[in-house]
Scaffold this motif. Structure first.
Motif, PDB file in Angstrom:
ATOM      1  N   TYR A  52       0.965   3.919  -3.011  1.00  0.00           N
ATOM      2  CA  TYR A  52       0.693   5.259  -2.914  1.00  0.00           C
ATOM      3  C   TYR A  52       1.923   6.260  -3.424  1.00  0.00           C
ATOM      4  CZ  TYR A  52       0.723   9.911  -0.403  1.00  0.00           C
ATOM      5  OH  TYR A  52       1.033  11.190   0.156  1.00  0.00           O
ATOM      6  N   LEU A  81      -8.065  -2.145   2.041  1.00  0.00           N
ATOM      7  CA  LEU A  81      -8.056  -1.966   3.516  1.00  0.00           C
ATOM      8  C   LEU A  81      -8.503  -3.268   4.189  1.00  0.00           C
ATOM      9  CD1 LEU A  81      -7.578   0.045   5.901  1.00  0.00           C
ATOM     10  CD2 LEU A  81      -9.834   0.827   5.710  1.00  0.00           C
ATOM     11  N   VAL A 111      -7.630   5.280   1.217  1.00  0.00           N
ATOM     12  CA  VAL A 111      -7.263   3.840   0.976  1.00  0.00           C
ATOM     13  C   VAL A 111      -8.587   3.194   0.321  1.00  0.00           C
ATOM     14  CG1 VAL A 111      -6.213   1.632   1.711  1.00  0.00           C
ATOM     15  CG2 VAL A 111      -5.711   3.682   2.664  1.00  0.00           C
ATOM     16  N   LEU A 122      -1.288   7.984   5.638  1.00  0.00           N
ATOM     17  CA  LEU A 122      -1.619   6.928   5.839  1.00  0.00           C
ATOM     18  C   LEU A 122      -1.944   6.541   7.387  1.00  0.00           C
ATOM     19  CD1 LEU A 122       0.411   5.046   3.244  1.00  0.00           C
ATOM     20  CD2 LEU A 122      -1.768   5.780   2.841  1.00  0.00           C
ATOM     21  N   LEU A 155       1.027  -1.175  -0.117  1.00  0.00           N
ATOM     22  CA  LEU A 155       0.071  -0.008   0.064  1.00  0.00           C
ATOM     23  C   LEU A 155       1.008   1.349   0.078  1.00  0.00           C
ATOM     24  CD1 LEU A 155      -2.660   1.421   0.151  1.00  0.00           C
ATOM     25  CD2 LEU A 155      -2.810   1.045   2.587  1.00  0.00           C
TER      26      LEU A 155
END
Length: 666
Positions: free
Chosen positions: A352, A476, A471, A379, A348
């Motif tokens: 990003y 998630l 997210v 985040l 993740l």
């Protein structure tokens, strides 16, 4: 029969998805990921249903086998064997694979080979399902090779990158060494016992260190596990396997390839003699410590986690070596969940940073933690929630599953040292506790570099991106599930003891240690874990041992009083110097010892071959040629006797008749 059919359905669903996706092709991208993910979800639900029936009702064991080949009196059987160990393993593999599928739907969405990726993912999972359900060594070997092929395809998925292609080949070639050991073990089992059926072998094998072939069988299986689970010295392939997509790394490091080696040894532990167990302790102990040290010096977020996996697998190998099958399997299960959470969490972060780089048309290494920092603002759910929980489980802090499983291994090592007649045995628990401290330090380093401290993004991103990152739910949700499964209650209702939960149902024995020893181990481990985290956070984040990247790309360090040898000296400088010395030592050893042995052996072989040549020319060829000349001369003399003269033939007959008469007369 109904249970068997249901088990077959759960097994073949990934295979069906693999074939279907290959047929559909990239043009059916809109349904490919849904087909693959839904199929994996169905398999996971079936295995969970089996799990509930088996562990709480005791009514879901399947053992269906039939003869596949017959060679003389030897029959080779294949089938399905679902017992406590395999059902527990199948739940772990299927759940993690399903979550990886969901995460990949977002992470890999823009990849041009999106459908092929999911096809390979399903093939990988099917291969692992088949391996876990195998009732014989030969069937396990078939799926073992399929796991290897699947990992080759996924590690080298981005084959247009030279580094990915090399990493895939490296993994494939190194694992061939282990595969050779597995094949030798199969041949020994067939030669000694006439079967490769694991249940039959368990009844036939009587551990006796004087039986050389039994030692060979055990070493062959350990060699296979050392390659698959990347144990020293066959551990060189795993860090490079990070070249594959990050969700693949999560699957490889958590539930499939590296888990296969530990599962193989746990399944066939009855064949491990004390000498073979010592080999496991040595290999696992070296891997456990060296990998933890190496993780301290990595700047690639995925490579930190890769070396962490090596270290944790070393824990499992050591546990098996000291007789702790139960804690080894327990740690295998718990590690699968929090390590998958860490890899998907790192994915993740990478996702990003990639998006930010593409948005601002900036090219930088999105996996380098030196370009991170301050991500807790972008985040927050990841920094304060899912990633943090999984990281604390890796560090083995109380209230996490890692605390229970790691301390079970440490308690087993202490018990092993106490019962051993050699003082050297205490090196095993000392190495285990030292690794626990190192693990906490590199976990704190990773969290500090990635989520806290200064924001070290490229300047254009740092100045323009002020908002939090949204997210996607499909990313998630897997992270949340894995974080929940990283808490103690996923395995035991008692936060300080591993008994009382479903993990007892594995029925692989229990810890041969007292409750007092377990408590002492937990206290010492907790102190080391907390101390390591505090020191790592203080050194790398508060004291700012690392500053942002300099203009020329070099890393600068905050090092006042540099003339004095103090703790401000960079870990990385020390690592590079140590690495250089080690590399020079290995180079000298290779050139002077290894090459010397090879050259000496070649000289001996040349001299020996010349001796054989002369012996062959003078004696063997001389004898053969002499016999040939004798019969050739004899044939010519006989040929002269048959000249076509009838009177001559009559003369020979009369002469022979006369010789017979004389012979009978006298």
């Amino acid at each position: 029969m109904g249970l068997t059919f249901l088990l077959v359905v759960a097994l073949v669903i990934p295979l069906f998805s693999f074939i279907s996706l290959l047929v559909l092709g990239e043009k059916r991208k809109i349904i490919a990921d849904k087909l693959a993910s839904a199929g994996m979800g169905v398999s996971a639900m079936i295995f969970i249903w089996f799990f509930v029936r088996l562990f709480y009702q005791g009514a879901a064991i399947v053992n269906e086998q039939f003869s596949w080949l017959s060679i003389g009196n030897t029959k080779i059987e294949i089938g399905l064997w679902a017992d406590h160990l395999s059902i527990g393993m199948l739940v772990v593999v299927s759940v993690i694979s399903f979550l990886v599928h969901l995460f990949s739907m977002v992470y890999m969405h823009a990849d041009p080979k999106y459908v092929r990726y999911f096809a390979y993912l399903n093939l990988f999972t099917f291969s692992m399902f088949g391996l876990v359900l195998s009732p014989s060594l030969i069937q396990m070997y078939i799926f073992w090779e399929m796991v290897g092929v699947s990992s080759y395809l996924l590690i080298g998925f981005w084959h247009f990158k030279d580094s990915a292609a090399k990493a895939a080949k490296k993994a494939f070639i190194v694992n061939r060494i282990g595969d050779a050991g597995f094949l030798v073990a199969i041949l020994v089992a067939l030669g000694m016992y006439g079967t490769t059926n694991i249940q039959e072998l368990q009844e036939l094998i009587v551990l006796d260190s004087s039986i050389v072939l039994l030692q060979v069988l055990g070493v062959g299986l350990v060699l296979a596990a050392m390659a698959k689970s990347a144990q020293w010295p066959l551990s060189v392939w795993l860090p490079d396997a990070m070249e594959g997509p990050t969700p693949v790394s999560a699957l490889i490091h958590a539930a499939t390839m590296v888990a296969a080696g530990i599962f193989l040894l746990a399944r066939n532990y009855f064949a491990m003699t004390p000498e073979v167990q010592l080999l496991m302790v040595v290999s696992g102990g070296i891997t456990m410590v060296l990998a933890a040290i190496t993780a301290l010096f990595q700047f690639d977020i995925k490579r930190v986690l890769a070396f962490s996996t090596l270290s944790q697998l070393g824990y499992m190998m050591v546990a098996l070596g000291v007789g702790g099958v139960f804690p080894a399997v327990f740690h295998l299960f718990s590690h699968a969940f929090f390590k998958a959470g860490l890899f998907l969490g790192s994915g993740l972060v990478i996702h990003y940073l990639h998006e930010m780089g593409e948005k601002h048309d900036i090219h930088f290494d999105a996996q380098d933690i030196r370009f991170m920092g301050g991500l807790h603002k972008k985040l927050p759910v990841l920094a304060w929630g899912t990633f943090l929980v999984s990281a604390l489980a890796l560090a083995g802090l109380p209230l996490t599953s890692g605390f229970l499983s790691k301390d079970a291994i440490l308690a087993q090592t202490v018990s092993f040292a106490e019962s051993s007649s050699s003082q050297l045995a205490w090196l095993v628990p000392v190495a285990g506790f030292a690794t626990a401290l190192l693990t906490a330090i590199y976990v704190a380093r990773l969290i500090g570099y990635t989520f806290f401290g200064e924001n070290r993004f490229p300047k254009e991103i740092r100045e323009t991106e002020k908002e939090k990152y949204f997210v996607p739910k499909r990313m998630l949700f897997p992270l949340t599930v894995l974080a929940v499964l990283s808490f103690f209650f996923a395995f035991s209702l008692n936060p300080l003891h591993l008994y009382g939960g479903w993990i007892e149902g594995i029925k692989l024995g229990q810890l041969s240690v007292s409750d007092d020893l377990v408590l002492m181990t937990e206290i010492l481990s907790a102190v080391l874990g907390v101390s390591g985290l505090l020191f790592g956070y203080w050194f790398f984040t508060i004291k700012k041992a690392m500053k942002p990247m300099a203009d020329d790309g070099r890393l600068t360090f905050d090092a006042p009083n540099l003339g004095a040898f103090s703790y401000w000296i960079s870990w990385d400088v020390l690592a590079s110097k140590a690495g250089e010395k080690i590399a020079l030592a290995f180079s000298w050893f290779d050139q002077n010892v290894v090459d010397g042995i090879v050259r000496g052996f070649s000289v001996v072989m040349v001299v020996f071959s010349r001796m054989v040549f002369h012996f062959d020319s003078l004696f063997v060829d001389g004898m053969v040629n002499g016999i040939a000349k004798f019969f050739k001369g004899f044939g010519k003399q006989v040929q002269r006797s048959f000249n076509g003269d009838v009177q001559y033939y009559y003369f020979l007959i009369v002469l022979g008749f006369a010789a017979l008469l004389i012979g009978f007369t006298f």
